[in-house]
Design a protein around this motif. Structure first.
Motif, PDB file in Angstrom:
ATOM      1  N   GLY A  44     -13.027   2.984   1.504  1.00  0.00           N
ATOM      2  CA  GLY A  44     -12.242   2.772   2.717  1.00  0.00           C
ATOM      3  C   GLY A  44     -13.063   2.732   3.988  1.00  0.00           C
ATOM      4  N   SER A  45     -14.403   2.645   3.853  1.00  0.00           N
ATOM      5  CA  SER A  45     -15.246   2.754   5.039  1.00  0.00           C
ATOM      6  C   SER A  45     -15.251   1.483   5.879  1.00  0.00           C
ATOM      7  N   ASN A  46     -14.984   0.346   5.289  1.00  0.00           N
ATOM      8  CA  ASN A  46     -15.040  -0.911   6.024  1.00  0.00           C
ATOM      9  C   ASN A  46     -13.654  -1.271   6.531  1.00  0.00           C
ATOM     10  N   THR A  47     -13.346  -0.796   7.717  1.00  0.00           N
ATOM     11  CA  THR A  47     -12.035  -1.075   8.301  1.00  0.00           C
ATOM     12  C   THR A  47     -12.119  -2.114   9.415  1.00  0.00           C
ATOM     13  N   HIS A  48     -13.306  -2.679   9.636  1.00  0.00           N
ATOM     14  CA  HIS A  48     -13.471  -3.677  10.686  1.00  0.00           C
ATOM     15  C   HIS A  48     -12.570  -4.884  10.409  1.00  0.00           C
ATOM     16  N   GLY A  49     -11.811  -5.280  11.424  1.00  0.00           N
ATOM     17  CA  GLY A  49     -10.963  -6.444  11.279  1.00  0.00           C
ATOM     18  C   GLY A  49      -9.568  -6.141  10.748  1.00  0.00           C
ATOM     19  N   VAL A  72      -9.043   7.794   5.146  1.00  0.00           N
ATOM     20  CA  VAL A  72      -8.608   6.397   5.241  1.00  0.00           C
ATOM     21  C   VAL A  72      -8.249   5.926   3.840  1.00  0.00           C
ATOM     22  N   VAL A  73      -7.115   5.262   3.719  1.00  0.00           N
ATOM     23  CA  VAL A  73      -6.690   4.730   2.426  1.00  0.00           C
ATOM     24  C   VAL A  73      -7.280   3.331   2.268  1.00  0.00           C
ATOM     25  N   PRO A  74      -8.106   3.125   1.243  1.00  0.00           N
ATOM     26  CA  PRO A  74      -8.679   1.790   1.066  1.00  0.00           C
ATOM     27  C   PRO A  74      -7.627   0.787   0.632  1.00  0.00           C
ATOM     28  N   TRP A 104      -3.815   2.616   6.744  1.00  0.00           N
ATOM     29  CA  TRP A 104      -3.098   3.771   6.206  1.00  0.00           C
ATOM     30  C   TRP A 104      -4.057   4.951   6.154  1.00  0.00           C
ATOM     31  N   PHE A 105      -3.532   6.120   6.529  1.00  0.00           N
ATOM     32  CA  PHE A 105      -4.268   7.369   6.427  1.00  0.00           C
ATOM     33  C   PHE A 105      -3.454   8.334   5.559  1.00  0.00           C
ATOM     34  N   ARG A 106      -4.170   9.159   4.794  1.00  0.00           N
ATOM     35  CA  ARG A 106      -3.523  10.190   3.984  1.00  0.00           C
ATOM     36  C   ARG A 106      -4.071  11.539   4.414  1.00  0.00           C
ATOM     37  N   LEU A 107      -3.165  12.424   4.829  1.00  0.00           N
ATOM     38  CA  LEU A 107      -3.556  13.740   5.318  1.00  0.00           C
ATOM     39  C   LEU A 107      -3.113  14.798   4.304  1.00  0.00           C
ATOM     40  N   THR A 108      -4.018  15.697   3.964  1.00  0.00           N
ATOM     41  CA  THR A 108      -3.730  16.782   3.037  1.00  0.00           C
ATOM     42  C   THR A 108      -4.330  18.064   3.600  1.00  0.00           C
ATOM     43  N   THR A 150       0.837  -1.197   0.000  1.00  0.00           N
ATOM     44  CA  THR A 150       0.000   0.000   0.000  1.00  0.00           C
ATOM     45  C   THR A 150       0.871   1.246   0.000  1.00  0.00           C
ATOM     46  N   LEU A 151       1.971   1.222   0.750  1.00  0.00           N
ATOM     47  CA  LEU A 151       2.880   2.368   0.752  1.00  0.00           C
ATOM     48  C   LEU A 151       3.439   2.627  -0.636  1.00  0.00           C
ATOM     49  N   GLU A 152       3.825   1.581  -1.340  1.00  0.00           N
ATOM     50  CA  GLU A 152       4.349   1.753  -2.702  1.00  0.00           C
ATOM     51  C   GLU A 152       3.297   2.419  -3.593  1.00  0.00           C
ATOM     52  N   ARG A 153       2.056   1.987  -3.452  1.00  0.00           N
ATOM     53  CA  ARG A 153       0.971   2.579  -4.243  1.00  0.00           C
ATOM     54  C   ARG A 153       0.764   4.053  -3.874  1.00  0.00           C
ATOM     55  N   LEU A 154       0.844   4.354  -2.586  1.00  0.00           N
ATOM     56  CA  LEU A 154       0.696   5.731  -2.138  1.00  0.00           C
ATOM     57  C   LEU A 154       1.844   6.610  -2.639  1.00  0.00           C
ATOM     58  N   LEU A 155       3.042   6.066  -2.643  1.00  0.00           N
ATOM     59  CA  LEU A 155       4.186   6.837  -3.148  1.00  0.00           C
ATOM     60  C   LEU A 155       4.073   7.060  -4.650  1.00  0.00           C
TER      61      LEU A 155
END
Length: 199
Positions: free
Chosen positions: A184-189, A174-176, A194-198, A26-31
């Motif tokens: 990204g709404s279903n984070t249960h479990g 929230v990053v899906p 990952w969160f992205r702040l802007t 996920t980090l690679e995708r975010l970068l």
């Protein structure tokens, strides 16, 4: 903060490194996204609570002008030697006092893999204030955090609300990581998010 982490590094009990490796795709995708948004010029990044420098090295390998900051000297020493990096790429400092830590200023990206979640409320506010002061217009903060867990191993963790409370003036998303939940709404479990702040 440093004593507990120093002991953990000395004893080899460092579960956050495993969590960081699990979040790597996920980090690679975010970068990829951050780099596409900044195709020209020097991209400056700071790895907050860099530990043994794996993510600082990743940023450098991807062409970022990156620096890591951590308050545990032995972790930073390992980061320099294990990754073959110049020690000028690391600052031994406290993320709660970034402005006066010697990291410089004018950053496009702040990367936090498990650092914010370990701070108390006052420390979180201080860290967020330092990030805000050092951020360029259009900067991004990427945070990888586990959810709070009261039992059996009590961990502070961090939620979207925790980030919004500390990072005033920033938008927290929230990053899906599951194509079935594109918003990204279903984070249960999830074991971490990952969160992205802007702003």
């Amino acid at each position: 903060m440093g004593i507990g982490y120093a002991t953990a590094y000395r004893t080899g009990i460092i579960p956050w490194e495993k969590a960081g490796r699990a979040g790597r795709p996920t980090l690679e995708r975010l970068l990829d996204r951050e780099e596409a948004a900044r195709p020209d010029g020097i991209r400056r990044a700071i790895d907050l609570g860099c530990g043994r420098g794996a993510h600082t090295k990743l940023l450098l390998d991807r062409g970022w002008d990156a620096i890591g900051v951590d308050d545990v000297r032995q972790a930073v020493d390992v980061a320099v030697h294990r990754n073959g990096l110049d020690d000028a790429r690391f600052v031994i400092g406290d993320v709660r006092h970034l402005v006066h830590s010697g990291v410089g200023s004018g950053f496009d990206l702040f990367l936090d893999v498990g650092c914010f979640q370990g701070l108390d409320d006052a420390g979180r506010t201080l860290m967020a204030g330092g990030v805000t002061a050092l951020a360029l217009p259009g900067a991004t903060v990427l945070v990888h955090a586990a959810p709070p867990r009261p039992w059996p191993l009590k961990t502070r963790g961090a939620t979207q609300h925790d980030l919004e409370r500390a990072f005033r003036g920033w938008t927290v998303a929230v990053v899906p990581d599951d194509p079935a939940t594109p918003d990204g709404s279903n984070t249960h479990g999830r074991t971490s998010t990952w969160f992205r702040l802007t702003r």
